[in-house]
Scaffold this motif. Structure first.
Motif, PDB file in Angstrom:
ATOM      1  N   ARG A   1      57.789  10.966  41.614  1.00  0.00           N
ATOM      2  CA  ARG A   1      57.361  12.309  42.054  1.00  0.00           C
ATOM      3  C   ARG A   1      58.574  13.206  42.239  1.00  0.00           C
ATOM      4  O   ARG A   1      58.564  14.379  41.864  1.00  0.00           O
ATOM      5  N   GLY A   2      59.640  12.655  42.800  1.00  0.00           N
ATOM      6  CA  GLY A   2      60.874  13.418  42.997  1.00  0.00           C
ATOM      7  C   GLY A   2      61.474  13.882  41.683  1.00  0.00           C
ATOM      8  O   GLY A   2      61.930  15.026  41.560  1.00  0.00           O
ATOM      9  N   ARG A   3      61.459  13.000  40.665  1.00  0.00           N
ATOM     10  CA  ARG A   3      61.977  13.369  39.340  1.00  0.00           C
ATOM     11  C   ARG A   3      61.138  14.499  38.732  1.00  0.00           C
ATOM     12  O   ARG A   3      61.680  15.442  38.156  1.00  0.00           O
ATOM     13  N   MET A   4      59.829  14.413  38.879  1.00  0.00           N
ATOM     14  CA  MET A   4      58.956  15.446  38.323  1.00  0.00           C
ATOM     15  C   MET A   4      59.167  16.793  39.035  1.00  0.00           C
ATOM     16  O   MET A   4      59.211  17.841  38.384  1.00  0.00           O
TER      17      MET A   4
ATOM     18  N   GLU B   1      61.825  22.285  39.166  1.00  0.00           N
ATOM     19  CA  GLU B   1      62.856  23.149  39.739  1.00  0.00           C
ATOM     20  C   GLU B   1      63.902  23.538  38.703  1.00  0.00           C
ATOM     21  O   GLU B   1      64.371  24.679  38.678  1.00  0.00           O
ATOM     22  N   ASP B   2      64.282  22.595  37.836  1.00  0.00           N
ATOM     23  CA  ASP B   2      65.257  22.879  36.786  1.00  0.00           C
ATOM     24  C   ASP B   2      64.737  23.951  35.827  1.00  0.00           C
ATOM     25  O   ASP B   2      65.464  24.847  35.431  1.00  0.00           O
ATOM     26  N   VAL B   3      63.472  23.845  35.456  1.00  0.00           N
ATOM     27  CA  VAL B   3      62.875  24.845  34.560  1.00  0.00           C
ATOM     28  C   VAL B   3      62.850  26.207  35.247  1.00  0.00           C
ATOM     29  O   VAL B   3      63.249  27.219  34.671  1.00  0.00           O
ATOM     30  N   LEU B   4      62.403  26.253  36.486  1.00  0.00           N
ATOM     31  CA  LEU B   4      62.333  27.526  37.210  1.00  0.00           C
ATOM     32  C   LEU B   4      63.711  28.150  37.420  1.00  0.00           C
ATOM     33  O   LEU B   4      63.842  29.371  37.414  1.00  0.00           O
TER      34      LEU B   4
ATOM     35  N   SER C   1      46.166  15.045  42.250  1.00  0.00           N
ATOM     36  CA  SER C   1      45.219  14.000  41.881  1.00  0.00           C
ATOM     37  C   SER C   1      45.617  12.657  42.496  1.00  0.00           C
ATOM     38  O   SER C   1      46.728  12.489  43.007  1.00  0.00           O
ATOM     39  N   HIS C   2      44.713  11.718  42.383  1.00  0.00           N
ATOM     40  CA  HIS C   2      45.013  10.357  42.851  1.00  0.00           C
ATOM     41  C   HIS C   2      46.200   9.788  42.080  1.00  0.00           C
ATOM     42  O   HIS C   2      47.007   9.053  42.640  1.00  0.00           O
ATOM     43  N   GLU C   3      46.288  10.151  40.791  1.00  0.00           N
ATOM     44  CA  GLU C   3      47.400   9.671  39.976  1.00  0.00           C
ATOM     45  C   GLU C   3      48.744  10.129  40.556  1.00  0.00           C
ATOM     46  O   GLU C   3      49.727   9.400  40.509  1.00  0.00           O
ATOM     47  N   TRP C   4      48.785  11.350  41.094  1.00  0.00           N
ATOM     48  CA  TRP C   4      50.014  11.876  41.704  1.00  0.00           C
ATOM     49  C   TRP C   4      50.444  10.979  42.857  1.00  0.00           C
ATOM     50  O   TRP C   4      51.599  10.595  42.976  1.00  0.00           O
ATOM     51  N   TYR C   5      49.505  10.649  43.709  1.00  0.00           N
ATOM     52  CA  TYR C   5      49.828   9.833  44.879  1.00  0.00           C
ATOM     53  C   TYR C   5      50.091   8.376  44.512  1.00  0.00           C
ATOM     54  O   TYR C   5      50.719   7.652  45.281  1.00  0.00           O
ATOM     55  N   ASP C   6      49.617   7.945  43.336  1.00  0.00           N
ATOM     56  CA  ASP C   6      49.897   6.592  42.869  1.00  0.00           C
ATOM     57  C   ASP C   6      51.330   6.442  42.363  1.00  0.00           C
ATOM     58  O   ASP C   6      51.844   5.330  42.272  1.00  0.00           O
ATOM     59  N   LEU C   7      51.971   7.567  42.014  1.00  0.00           N
ATOM     60  CA  LEU C   7      53.353   7.523  41.542  1.00  0.00           C
ATOM     61  C   LEU C   7      54.286   7.152  42.694  1.00  0.00           C
ATOM     62  O   LEU C   7      54.006   7.449  43.860  1.00  0.00           O
TER      63      LEU C   7
END
Length: 173
Positions: A135-138, A143-146, A124-130
């Motif tokens: 974004r790296g933390r998310m 990755e940590d969960v997986l 979404s646009h919100e993703w690119y606004d971060l």
């Protein structure tokens, strides 16, 4: 690098097939299975039974090859042979991914688990606004969960075609 195109095709078996005579069904199934076996020697091909999981789909075909034209040709032939004539395409997702492995190695390491989750991903646009950091933390959190589930294999395919999604996420377990 080995660039491979991937086509995920969700189909539904037409109700017309159910009204055929039993020996005609068997003949059509055999013709289709022979055709699939012939294709499988040349491409990555997996099939998944989806009936009951998604209302309008019965089968998922997952195909990969380095040539999109070749894949398209195989898809067209699939639906012109045997039981394939009774299949209705409901959804198709096309993507591309660079693999470090050859198609033979991929056949032995991808699509080997009994369960598959395929979903289109739209950023979404919100993703690119971060910020890049957020974004790296998310992504790190994902990755940590997986990583807690070592029997889950994940692949991302960059969307290719006229679909709206940015990529196709494939998880196997």
């Amino acid at each position: 690098m080995n660039k491979l195109f991937s086509i995920f095709t969700f189909v539904r078996l037409s109700h017309k097939f159910n009204h055929l005579e039993q020996n005609e069904k068997i003949t059509l199934k055999q013709e289709f299975e022979n055709s699939i076996a012939n294709f499988q020697e040349k491409i990555f091909l997996r099939t998944y039974f989806t009936s009951g999981l998604k209302e309008d789909c019965d089968i998922l075909f997952w195909r990969m090859h380095s040539s999109l034209d070749y894949l398209q040709n195989i898809c067209a032939r699939t639906f012109s042979i045997g039981i394939g004539k009774y299949m209705e395409v409901k959804y198709t997702y096309i993507g591309v991914k660079d693999f470090q492995k050859s198609i033979d190695e991929i056949n032995n390491t991808v699509g080997i688990y009994p369960y598959l989750l395929v979903h289109p991903l739209n950023k979404s646009h919100e993703w690119y606004d971060l910020s890049d950091e957020e974004r790296g933390r998310m992504m790190k959190k994902r990755e940590d969960v997986l990583s807690k589930y070592n029997k889950i294999q994940e692949n991302f395919f960059i969307s290719y075609g006229i679909d709206d999604q940015d990529m196709i996420v494939v998880r196997e377990a």
